[in-house]
Scaffold this active site. Structure first.
Site, short mmCIF file in Angstrom:
data_model
loop_
_atom_site.label_atom_id
_atom_site.label_comp_id
_atom_site.label_asym_id
_atom_site.label_seq_id
_atom_site.Cartn_x
_atom_site.Cartn_y
_atom_site.Cartn_z
N LYS A 116 4.16 4.23 1.69
CA LYS A 116 4.37 2.87 2.20
C LYS A 116 5.74 2.41 1.72
CE LYS A 116 2.32 -1.75 2.43
NZ LYS A 116 1.17 -2.61 2.09
N THR A 159 -3.78 -0.75 2.87
CA THR A 159 -2.52 0.00 2.93
C THR A 159 -1.83 0.16 1.58
OG1 THR A 159 -1.27 -2.01 3.49
CG2 THR A 159 -2.11 -0.68 5.32
N ASP A 160 -2.09 -0.73 0.63
CA ASP A 160 -1.33 -0.71 -0.62
C ASP A 160 -1.48 0.60 -1.38
OD1 ASP A 160 -0.38 -3.20 -0.08
OD2 ASP A 160 -1.39 -4.22 -1.73
N THR A 185 -7.13 -4.61 4.85
CA THR A 185 -6.78 -5.59 5.88
C THR A 185 -7.37 -5.24 7.23
OG1 THR A 185 -4.73 -6.06 4.69
CG2 THR A 185 -4.84 -6.78 6.97
#
Length: 415
Positions: A238, A161-162, A85
């Site tokens: 996360k 980020t995942d 992202t």
């Protein structure tokens, strides 16, 4: 209608206005992705529709070789772009977020970076992070080592980020680094007013020129734009799907924090200082490992599948202190007797595995399983892949798994 997929339009209906990019939709409604990042579906009957801008696939930005440059007298920092992202915008064809942009685009969007460092960019991948694989981690670690050998004073890895915590953990094991290696991402794309990409990138660049010679993750510490946290690559997770402060250190404090307005870094934990160790690269991994989550009533034949399919290592995410039902224990023993290391972790996430408290845990240890201490299950998986890449000797692999290689274990848990 005079618009196509990817065009920017304005829809006015019943006193409401919707402006955005046309997304794929059914015949009954027009769906637009608005500037907020959210989608709106509008029945076109009785609506006033204005075409604002034509934009088709031919106009969509393409990945390109990176030539991002800062000022020559500043520290040299390389941005390795993998996608995600932070390096994305809305795709003009579909209206969805795609990873199409490079480090050049990041610098163009955030020119403040060139006031902090002499930025060089290099595109490794342009993928969303769910498409990461072990082979990419190997290549990424090699690219980091190459940039350090070529004189980079710090490395920034722009990453989705995942799966960032997996990649950060992998590099924590594969690299000993004399300079900061900083993973950074964004929870919200640059098109959204609430995007966190600029602040995260600026803070990451300041950390990249600091004395923190660790593989770390730099992301928002709170939902406000006040400071970022600096996390060890093996202790971060996360913890929310979309919040800007989704990344948290587990069973540990962060290394420290960086104030967004002053750029001042406040450290909390000890860390390896710049140039305190020589560059060392050990990036061989064994990808044929798996993380197995135990749930009540789970069939122990799940383990038989991995054993019979030739898997080299297993991490089990057990309940509580690291437990599975008693009918799993014979298959754990079968795995270890076949030379397959089995690591016990806990789905509680916080806390430490201890299989010596209850009878079930003691039986699990007798079957040959190894306690994963307070390692996160995902980190234990990556570490096992790395350990199997370093040795074929089961006893040596067990010793590696019991050793603290990259801050993945703490002497005592905080909570």
């Amino acid at each position: 209608m005079d618009f196509e997929l990817g065009d920017r339009i304005r829809i006015e209906k019943d006193g409401n206005t919707y402006e955005g990019i046309v997304m794929p939709s059914n015949t009954d409604h027009i769906v637009v992705k608005m500037v907020s990042g959210y989608n709106a579906g509008v029945d076109p009957e009785g609506a006033s529709i204005t075409l604002l801008e034509k934009a088709g696939p031919k106009n969509a930005p393409k990945a390109k070789p990176d030539k991002a440059k800062g000022q020559k007298k500043l520290p040299k920092v390389t941005i390795l772009s993998t996608g995600g992202t932070i390096a994305s915008k809305v795709d003009y064809r579909t209206g969805a977020v795609t990873a199409q942009f490079s480090a050049d685009d990041i610098v163009d969007a955030i020119p403040e970076l060139t006031e902090i460092a002499d930025i060089n960019g290099r595109v490794l991948y342009n993928i969303l992070s769910e498409n990461m694989k072990a082979e990419y981690w190997t290549e990424l670690a090699g690219a980091v080592a190459q940039e350090i050998e070529n004189g980079a004073d710090g490395i920034i890895i722009a990453h989705g980020t995942d799966t960032m915590m997996y990649s950060a953990a992998a590099l924590s094991f594969m690299l000993k680094t004399p300079v900061p290696v900083v993973f950074v991402g964004s929870q919200r794309s640059a098109d959204r007013p609430s995007s966190d990409n600029a602040m995260n990138a600026i803070c990451a660049t300041k950390v990249a020129v600091s004395d923190i010679a660790e593989v770390c993750v730099v992301m928002h510490d709170t939902t406000s734009d006040d400071r970022c946290a600096i996390h060890f690559g093996t202790k971060v997770r996360k913890m929310h799907t979309s919040r800007r402060d989704a990344f948290q250190s587990i069973n540990s404090d962060p290394i420290g924090y960086i104030d967004h307005s002053t750029h001042k870094i406040e450290t909390v934990l000890p860390f390896s200082k710049r140039d305190s160790q020589k560059l060392e690269l050990k990036n061989t991994l064994e990808p044929k490992c798996s993380l197995v989550k135990f749930v009540p009533g789970a069939n122990p034949d799940v383990l038989s599948y991995y054993i019979d399919s030739g898997y080299k290592g297993l991490v089990i995410e057990g309940t509580g202190l690291g437990h599975v039902s008693t009918d799993w224990i014979p298959n754990i023993k079968r795995a270890t007797e076949n030379g397959i290391p089995v690591i016990m972790t806990s789905q509680c996430i916080s806390g430490r595995v201890c299989d010596r408290v209850y009878d079930t845990g003691r039986d699990i240890l007798k079957a040959g399983a190894i306690e994963g201490e307070d390692m996160l299950p995902e980190v234990a998986l990556v570490k096992l892949m790395w350990a199997l890449g370093q040795s074929n000797d089961v006893d040596e692999i067990k010793e590696i798994m019991r050793s603290n290689i990259g801050h993945e274990m703490t002497d005592s848990t905080l909570k």
